[in-house]
Design a protein around this motif. Structure first.
Motif, PDB file in Angstrom:
ATOM      1  N   TYR A  25      -8.440  84.506   4.822  1.00 36.94           N
ATOM      2  CA  TYR A  25      -8.299  84.329   6.270  1.00 36.94           C
ATOM      3  C   TYR A  25      -6.914  83.765   6.583  1.00 36.94           C
ATOM      4  O   TYR A  25      -6.597  82.632   6.210  1.00 36.94           O
TER       5      TYR A  25
ATOM      6  N   GLU B 186     -13.019  79.973   5.462  1.00 37.58           N
ATOM      7  CA  GLU B 186     -13.775  80.851   6.357  1.00 37.58           C
ATOM      8  C   GLU B 186     -14.307  80.099   7.570  1.00 37.58           C
ATOM      9  O   GLU B 186     -14.276  80.613   8.692  1.00 37.58           O
TER      10      GLU B 186
ATOM     11  N   TYR C 131     -11.803  79.775  10.240  1.00 41.26           N
ATOM     12  CA  TYR C 131     -11.589  81.036  10.949  1.00 41.26           C
ATOM     13  C   TYR C 131     -12.698  81.282  11.968  1.00 41.26           C
ATOM     14  O   TYR C 131     -12.452  81.670  13.110  1.00 41.26           O
ATOM     15  N   LYS C 132     -13.956  81.028  11.557  1.00 42.66           N
ATOM     16  CA  LYS C 132     -15.099  81.305  12.430  1.00 42.66           C
ATOM     17  C   LYS C 132     -15.308  80.238  13.500  1.00 42.66           C
ATOM     18  O   LYS C 132     -16.117  80.427  14.419  1.00 42.66           O
TER      19      LYS C 132
ATOM     20  N   GLN D   8      -9.589  84.247  17.138  1.00 44.60           N
ATOM     21  CA  GLN D   8      -9.627  85.219  16.049  1.00 44.60           C
ATOM     22  C   GLN D   8      -8.812  86.429  16.498  1.00 44.60           C
ATOM     23  O   GLN D   8      -9.132  87.066  17.506  1.00 44.60           O
TER      24      GLN D   8
ATOM     25  N   ARG E  11      -6.836  89.949  17.167  1.00 45.53           N
ATOM     26  CA  ARG E  11      -7.213  91.355  17.272  1.00 45.53           C
ATOM     27  C   ARG E  11      -5.935  92.186  17.372  1.00 45.53           C
ATOM     28  O   ARG E  11      -4.865  91.674  17.735  1.00 45.53           O
TER      29      ARG E  11
ATOM     30  N   LYS F 288      -5.842  91.237   7.068  1.00 43.00           N
ATOM     31  CA  LYS F 288      -7.028  90.423   6.821  1.00 43.00           C
ATOM     32  C   LYS F 288      -7.385  89.719   8.125  1.00 43.00           C
ATOM     33  O   LYS F 288      -6.564  89.634   9.039  1.00 43.00           O
ATOM     34  N   PRO F 289      -8.582  89.182   8.252  1.00 43.93           N
ATOM     35  CA  PRO F 289      -8.907  88.382   9.427  1.00 43.93           C
ATOM     36  C   PRO F 289      -7.911  87.236   9.579  1.00 43.93           C
ATOM     37  O   PRO F 289      -7.431  86.678   8.590  1.00 43.93           O
TER      38      PRO F 289
ATOM     39  N   THR G 294      -6.495  83.759  12.191  1.00 42.93           N
ATOM     40  CA  THR G 294      -6.654  82.817  13.289  1.00 42.93           C
ATOM     41  C   THR G 294      -5.322  82.127  13.531  1.00 42.93           C
ATOM     42  O   THR G 294      -4.336  82.396  12.836  1.00 42.93           O
TER      43      THR G 294
END
Length: 420
Positions: A53, A76, A79-80, A86, A88, A111-112, A114
């Protein structure tokens, strides 16, 4: 006072004169503006060198692109923790701390990812504008002027949300927004290609210098003896050098002149002029003056800064900012001055154990030098030609950047239209 005439088909708005069919939008009303809130702030020990992340900070933007290879990583759960930040595809990012107003655009997500607490993410509400178009608005003079106005007189480098939401900007119809963004993206791609080409050419030149200026690689016409056998090497205090090269002290190649008569007075600075003013530190052009005072005109010369050991190859006339700049003249035309400069660019200046490098220390440095003036000139010509090619590309790059700025000024104000 006479009124300002509004051209036919245009109208006056809070962001200036724009086409009749354009609108003005506002960050607070037409976009969402999100950032990592205070209680979610990360500690430095949460920044990880590997992971799944990404954590994007303002230092990861370069020319509007997110440099994923420089990003840190987070766990993680971090990130969540906040769905709003998050990232886009098509997100527009703006720094709000430190160097405020730095802009980035998310065109890929390997990758994801933040955000840290120093970056805003902006997204259009109800598809009210094209994100890439808005990205270019934020890189334009309109946003730069907005930043200057809200930070005027302040010593605090922070972009507050309460200020940012007041930003208004012009918006053409969707088709035209896309056309403008595409046109500017095409120029950005050209700029990026030129930057990569210049970096490649500079790397090639650096490698060529390291080979040719040390004799590790010989030009074919100088690599063999008259009988066709390969020339050998000899051992010196600087390591192996070709058998027909010598070590030469810089004092034998250059004479030193006190820069006193070239130092500029404070009232002689101009924005433009015929004579550049060089400053200590990095030996770059600080400004200009019309005062020549460059009485030694028969040969180009080298400027040496004895605090940083930066050098610059220059032609007279010029002036300097301080006495830390040393003027090094060629003693004769027997060794090309361009070659001496290139040699200086390829040696280690670490002399003495103090910050300032005295001219006596500098003069005693030794360089590797071919005995043959023909070989000297051949090496200098090859490397000078490489320099000329790089300079031509850099000039083309600067011209392309200027063209882009002109395009932005015209396209983002509607003075020039791409689609109706």
């Amino acid at each position: 006072m006479s009124e300002v005439r509004i051209p036919e088909g245009y109208k006056q708005t809070e962001v200036g004169v724009i086409p009749q069919n354009w609108e003005t939008k506002n960050i607070g009303k037409d976009a969402t503006l999100k950032a990592r809130i205070g209680w979610q702030a990360l500690t430095t020990n949460e920044y990880q060198s590997t992971g799944n992340y990404y954590l994007v900070t303002g230092t990861d933007f370069n020319a509007g692109e997110v440099q994923w290879d420089t990003c840190w990583y987070v766990d993680e759960w971090r990130y969540k923790q906040d769905l709003n930040i998050q990232l886009r595809i098509d997100d527009v990012l703006v720094t709000k701390d430190g160097t405020i107003g730095k802009v980035g655009y998310v065109d890929e997500l390997p990758k994801p990812a933040t955000l840290n607490s120093g970056v805003f993410v902006i997204r259009p509400k109800y598809n009210s504008f094209v994100p890439k178009y808005f990205f270019y608005v934020l890189t334009s003079n309109l946003f730069k002027e907005f930043i200057r106005n809200i930070t005027a007189g302040s010593t605090i480098t922070h972009l507050y949300q309460k200020d940012f939401v007041t930003f208004n900007f012009p918006v053409p119809p969707k088709k035209e927004q896309t056309a403008i963004a595409t046109a500017l993206s095409d120029v950005d791609n050209l700029i990026g290609s030129l930057e990569k080409l210049i970096a490649k050419k500079e790397a090639i030149k650096t490698g060529t210098m390291q080979q040719l200026l040390t004799g590790k690689t010989r030009l074919p016409e100088f690599a063999t003896r008259e009988d066709g056998s390969a020339k050998g090497f000899k051992q010196t205090e600087l390591g192996r050098i070709p058998e027909d090269w010598d070590l030469v002290e810089l004092r034998d190649l250059l004479s030193y002149e006190q820069p006193t008569k070239y130092i500029i007075d404070g009232n002689e600075f101009l924005e433009d002029g015929t004579t550049p003013v060089l400053t200590a530190g990095k030996s770059f052009i600080l400004g200009y003056t019309e005062e020549a005072h460059g009485i030694y005109r028969s040969l180009p010369t080298i400027i040496f800064d004895d605090f940083t050991t930066a050098t610059q190859f220059v032609n007279f006339p010029f002036k300097v900012k301080s006495s830390a700049m040393k003027i090094l003249k060629p003693k004769s035309t027997s060794v090309p001055i361009q070659l001496i400069y290139l040699l200086l660019s390829n040696i280690d200046y670490k002399v003495g154990d103090h910050k300032r490098h005295w001219i006596s220390e500098f003069s005693s440095l030794k360089v590797r030098l071919p005995n043959s003036s023909i070989e000297q000139n051949a090496i200098a010509t090859i490397l000078s030609d490489m320099d000329a090619e790089i300079q031509a590309l850099q000039q083309r790059l600067e011209k392309t950047r200027d063209i882009k700025q002109g395009m932005m000024q015209q396209l983002l104000t509607g003075k020039v239209r791409l689609a109706h």
